[in-house]
Design an enzyme around this catalytic site. Structure first.
Site, PDB file in Angstrom:
ATOM      1  N   ARG A  50      39.969  47.751  31.669  1.00  0.00           N
ATOM      2  CA  ARG A  50      39.500  49.126  31.790  1.00  0.00           C
ATOM      3  C   ARG A  50      40.061  49.815  33.031  1.00  0.00           C
ATOM      4  O   ARG A  50      40.463  50.976  32.982  1.00  0.00           O
ATOM      5  CB  ARG A  50      37.961  49.172  31.823  1.00  0.00           C
ATOM      6  CG  ARG A  50      37.276  49.034  30.466  1.00  0.00           C
ATOM      7  CD  ARG A  50      37.562  47.723  29.763  1.00  0.00           C
ATOM      8  NE  ARG A  50      37.076  46.578  30.533  1.00  0.00           N
ATOM      9  CZ  ARG A  50      37.450  45.323  30.327  1.00  0.00           C
ATOM     10  NH1 ARG A  50      38.336  45.027  29.386  1.00  0.00           N
ATOM     11  NH2 ARG A  50      36.966  44.335  31.056  1.00  0.00           N
TER      12      ARG A  50
ATOM     13  N   CYS B  18      29.400  46.780  30.399  1.00  0.00           N
ATOM     14  CA  CYS B  18      30.588  46.977  31.224  1.00  0.00           C
ATOM     15  C   CYS B  18      30.502  48.386  31.786  1.00  0.00           C
ATOM     16  O   CYS B  18      30.556  49.360  31.027  1.00  0.00           O
ATOM     17  CB  CYS B  18      31.869  46.808  30.410  1.00  0.00           C
ATOM     18  SG  CYS B  18      33.366  47.340  31.283  1.00  0.00           S
TER      19      CYS B  18
ATOM     20  N   THR C  85      32.618  50.102  33.779  1.00  0.00           N
ATOM     21  CA  THR C  85      33.848  50.886  33.751  1.00  0.00           C
ATOM     22  C   THR C  85      34.104  51.513  32.389  1.00  0.00           C
ATOM     23  O   THR C  85      34.615  52.638  32.295  1.00  0.00           O
ATOM     24  CB  THR C  85      35.058  50.015  34.152  1.00  0.00           C
ATOM     25  OG1 THR C  85      34.726  49.243  35.307  1.00  0.00           O
ATOM     26  CG2 THR C  85      36.259  50.876  34.472  1.00  0.00           C
TER      27      THR C  85
ATOM     28  N   THR D 124      34.369  48.331  40.284  1.00  0.00           N
ATOM     29  CA  THR D 124      35.827  48.233  40.193  1.00  0.00           C
ATOM     30  C   THR D 124      36.446  49.538  40.697  1.00  0.00           C
ATOM     31  O   THR D 124      35.795  50.588  40.713  1.00  0.00           O
ATOM     32  CB  THR D 124      36.297  48.006  38.749  1.00  0.00           C
ATOM     33  OG1 THR D 124      35.953  49.149  37.950  1.00  0.00           O
ATOM     34  CG2 THR D 124      35.678  46.745  38.154  1.00  0.00           C
TER      35      THR D 124
ATOM     36  N   LYS E  41      36.099  36.801  37.139  1.00  0.00           N
ATOM     37  CA  LYS E  41      36.786  36.846  35.846  1.00  0.00           C
ATOM     38  C   LYS E  41      37.704  35.635  35.660  1.00  0.00           C
ATOM     39  O   LYS E  41      37.870  35.136  34.535  1.00  0.00           O
ATOM     40  CB  LYS E  41      37.612  38.135  35.719  1.00  0.00           C
ATOM     41  CG  LYS E  41      36.794  39.401  35.482  1.00  0.00           C
ATOM     42  CD  LYS E  41      37.712  40.602  35.341  1.00  0.00           C
ATOM     43  CE  LYS E  41      36.940  41.887  35.068  1.00  0.00           C
ATOM     44  NZ  LYS E  41      36.286  41.899  33.742  1.00  0.00           N
TER      45      LYS E  41
ATOM     46  N   CYS F  26      29.186  46.592  38.533  1.00  0.00           N
ATOM     47  CA  CYS F  26      30.158  45.822  37.767  1.00  0.00           C
ATOM     48  C   CYS F  26      29.440  44.576  37.280  1.00  0.00           C
ATOM     49  O   CYS F  26      28.778  43.885  38.068  1.00  0.00           O
ATOM     50  CB  CYS F  26      31.362  45.448  38.621  1.00  0.00           C
ATOM     51  SG  CYS F  26      32.552  44.409  37.724  1.00  0.00           S
TER      52      CYS F  26
END
Length: 235
Positions: A50, A85, A87, A129, A168, A198
């Site tokens: 994203r 999520c 973003t 992010t 991640k 996030c």
């Protein structure tokens, strides 16, 4: 209250989706299987990154990739959709145009929760992010509720991004880095609270001192998902 099925578009990232699922179970008042809510979870891990899509102005890559997910959830007959999520909510309006099913607005629900707790003119820190920061979605959300968003400096933002992508990548994470940023935003920058914006940050086990200043957007999404699906949230 009548039970309604919840659709979940996950995979952004897979670990965060797993945490979301566990949190829904852990935070639902239930004495039997039947007291829990029904969920259809799509772990669409191959969705484009994203932050990269937003920064490179290639949003069509993400939207083209996610559109069939809405068709699958419509076929499954879910009543609401949760997307764990932050973003991805940069694309909220265009995603909502793709489906008649209500998509729970993670950012708006989070800002509303903060306003209910801290009120007008609150200064709110955000850990997210670079894509989420640059998209302005939390700035817009705070402005809607007459609050001020405070964004970390460049050094802090690099540390936050490193932490997110370590999660991640299943690499070792030093939570003290994030805890120090939270402490600084509250005690030196005057923030009333700090949004964990996030879902990878939701995977961290922060110490109690830092955690007490945090509003986790995933936790807000979990609570609304349970409520909108006819479940009861643990107090």
């Amino acid at each position: 209250m009548e039970k309604k099925s919840l659709g979940v578009i996950g995979g952004m990232g897979p670990m965060a989706t797993s945490v979301f699922f566990e949190k829904v179970i852990e935070n639902t008042v239930a004495s039997s299987d039947q007291d829990h809510i029904n969920m259809m979870i799509l772990n669409h891990a191959t969705l484009p990154d994203r932050t990269s899509v937003i920064l490179n102005k290639r949003e069509e890559l993400f939207l083209d990739a996610i559109k069939n997910d809405f068709k699958l959830l419509e076929f499954a007959g879910v009543a609401n959709i949760a997307i764990p999520c932050n973003t991805s909510h940069f694309f909220y309006e265009k995603m909502q145009e793709m489906t008649s099913i209500n998509i729970i607005h993670m950012i708006d629900e989070t800002c509303k929760t903060i306003h209910q707790k801290y009120g007008d003119h609150s200064k709110v820190g955000v850990l997210a992010t670079t894509g989420t920061i640059s998209s302005g979605i939390y700035e817009k959300g705070c402005n809607t509720y007459n609050m001020q968003l405070y964004k970390p400096n460049k050094v802090y933002q690099e540390q936050i991004m490193n932490t997110i992508y370590h999660v991640k990548s299943d690499l070792e994470v030093d939570t003290k880095v994030i805890e120090k940023i939270i402490e600084d935003l509250v005690h030196n920058e005057g923030c009333s609270c700090v949004i964990l914006a996030c879902t990878e940050l939701s995977c961290l086990d922060l110490d109690d001192q830092a955690a007490k200043y945090c509003i986790d957007a995933m936790d807000v999404l979990v609570e609304r998902s349970i409520e909108y699906s006819g479940g009861i949230v643990k107090s």
